[in-house]
Design an enzyme around this catalytic site. Structure first.
Site, PDB file in Angstrom:
ATOM      1  N   SER A 223       5.423  -5.684   6.461  1.00  9.35           N
ATOM      2  CA  SER A 223       5.241  -6.768   8.190  1.00  9.35           C
ATOM      3  C   SER A 223       6.647  -7.311   7.886  1.00  9.35           C
ATOM      4  CB  SER A 223       4.299  -7.724   7.984  1.00  9.35           C
ATOM      5  OG  SER A 223       2.501  -6.954   7.707  1.00  9.35           O
TER       6      SER A 223
ATOM      7  N   GLU B 272       5.220  -1.853  -1.957  1.00  8.95           N
ATOM      8  CA  GLU B 272       4.342  -1.801  -0.269  1.00  8.95           C
ATOM      9  C   GLU B 272       3.453  -2.366  -0.646  1.00  8.95           C
ATOM     10  OE1 GLU B 272       6.564  -0.210   3.006  1.00  8.95           O
ATOM     11  OE2 GLU B 272       4.652   1.005   2.409  1.00  8.95           O
TER      12      GLU B 272
ATOM     13  N   GLY C 264       5.158  -1.192  11.958  1.00  7.19           N
ATOM     14  CA  GLY C 264       5.704  -2.038  13.451  1.00  7.19           C
ATOM     15  C   GLY C 264       6.883  -2.215  14.046  1.00  7.19           C
TER      16      GLY C 264
ATOM     17  N   GLY D 106       1.313  -3.972   7.722  1.00  4.14           N
ATOM     18  CA  GLY D 106       0.048  -3.633   9.459  1.00  4.14           C
ATOM     19  C   GLY D 106      -0.795  -5.386   9.380  1.00  4.14           C
TER      20      GLY D 106
ATOM     21  N   TRP E 245       7.936   5.805  11.047  1.00  6.19           N
ATOM     22  CA  TRP E 245       7.088   5.447  12.596  1.00  6.19           C
ATOM     23  C   TRP E 245       5.381   5.959  12.482  1.00  6.19           C
ATOM     24  CZ3 TRP E 245      10.756   9.013  16.136  1.00  6.19           C
ATOM     25  CH2 TRP E 245      11.764   7.761  16.052  1.00  6.19           C
ATOM     26  N   LYS E 246       4.663   6.355  11.631  1.00  8.17           N
ATOM     27  CA  LYS E 246       3.161   6.886  11.090  1.00  8.17           C
ATOM     28  C   LYS E 246       2.918   7.457  12.384  1.00  8.17           C
ATOM     29  CE  LYS E 246       2.522   2.233   9.096  1.00  8.17           C
ATOM     30  NZ  LYS E 246       2.062   1.438   8.455  1.00  8.17           N
TER      31      LYS E 246
ATOM     32  N   HIS F 266       2.003   6.578  -0.257  1.00  9.58           N
ATOM     33  CA  HIS F 266       2.469   5.831   1.597  1.00  9.58           C
ATOM     34  C   HIS F 266       0.670   4.866   1.169  1.00  9.58           C
ATOM     35  CE1 HIS F 266       1.349   3.694   4.724  1.00  9.58           C
ATOM     36  NE2 HIS F 266       2.937   2.953   5.187  1.00  9.58           N
TER      37      HIS F 266
ATOM     38  N   GLU G  51      -1.238   4.639   2.401  1.00 12.21           N
ATOM     39  CA  GLU G  51      -2.424   4.782   4.347  1.00 12.21           C
ATOM     40  C   GLU G  51      -2.931   6.291   3.459  1.00 12.21           C
ATOM     41  OE1 GLU G  51       0.137   4.065   7.109  1.00 12.21           O
ATOM     42  OE2 GLU G  51      -0.588   2.517   6.908  1.00 12.21           O
TER      43      GLU G  51
END
Ligand code: PEP
Length: 251
Positions: free
Chosen positions: A212, A167, A234, A173, A10-11, A95, A97
């Protein structure tokens, strides 16, 4: 036999109200048998989600945890022992990010991986290349290094109690998904790297694809021999869409 798995990251999304809505949607969702379903809410909402999903076959994980197992003087961090006490069973490690925006490197991630396992959490190690690295033909080198960092320090047996998510950074995203063959090629290389050290660990580890994934492309990706499910960003914020992805993994 490896169990399929679909995990929702869910980030940094949500409010108490939107999380309550998502819990309601997930609770009403028809879950396929044979698929491990997990969600990774922001830390602030972990207790709300653990309580809200009580009695449902959905595992809860954290998106990050500290470099040391036990609570202590480490401002702003959450110890894996605290996450375990709160009801988490999984934790995302590395991750993209966090690697790119927060600047976490392999050394920090190795410590987080070990600390999580020491508390009984199953790490989900995220690996993947940037677009620039892919275009330079360095995908397998980059992914191999990220994976190799854990193997060198803890041995391949560490993956008997861990999950790996491939990933590609360029697919996260962005709406750009790796083709099933592109993803399969990297998954096969990951499994081969593990198999060179321990074929049994390689055969049993769950390898997820993330980037995605949507209900519309999930079945094709999950149909590849080395793709055991997905890590979904997402699309996991919509319970109906996430449910459809979970069902695609069950087919
Ligand atoms: C992710 O954040 O792990 C991810 C795969 O995001 P998305 O599905 O939105 O690309």
């Amino acid at each position: 036999m490896r169990r399929r798995m679909v995990a929702g990251n869910w980030k940094m999304h949500g409010t108490r109200a939107s999380v309550a809505e998502l819990i309601k949607g997930l609770s009403n969702m028809a879950l396929p048998s044979g698929v491990e379903v997990a969600v990774f809410p922001p830390s602030l909402y972990i207790s709300q989600v653990v309580d809200g999903l009580q009695g449902k076959s959905i595992t809860v994980g954290a998106q990050n945890s500290a470099v040391q197992p036990e609570q202590g003087a480490l401002t702003g961090e959450i110890a894996p022992s605290q996450l375990a006490e709160a009801g988490c069973e999984l934790v995302l490690i590395g991750h993209s990010e966090r690697r790119q925006i927060i600047g976490e490197n392999d050394e920090v991630l190795n410590r987080k991986f070990a600390a999580a396992q020491a508390c009984g959490l199953r790490p989900v190690l995220c690996v993947g290349e940037t677009l620039e690295e892919r275009e330079a033909g360095r995908t397998l080198e980059i992914v191999g290094r990220q994976l190799g960092s854990i193997i060198e320090q803890f041995g391949v047996a560490a993956f008997a109690k861990a999950v790996i998510a491939y990933e590609p950074v360029w697919a996260i995203g962005t709406g750009l998904t790796a083709t099933p063959q592109q993803a399969q090629d990297v998954h096969a290389a990951i499994r081969a790297q593990l198999a060179a050290e321990n074929p049994e660990v390689a055969q049993n580890v769950q390898l997820l694809y993330g980037g995605s994934v949507k209900a519309a492309n999930a079945a094709e990706l999950f149909g590849m021999p080395d793709i055991d499910g997905g890590l979904i960003g997402g699309a996991s914020l919509n319970a109906d869409e996430f449910g459809a992805i979970c069902r695609a993994a069950g087919n």
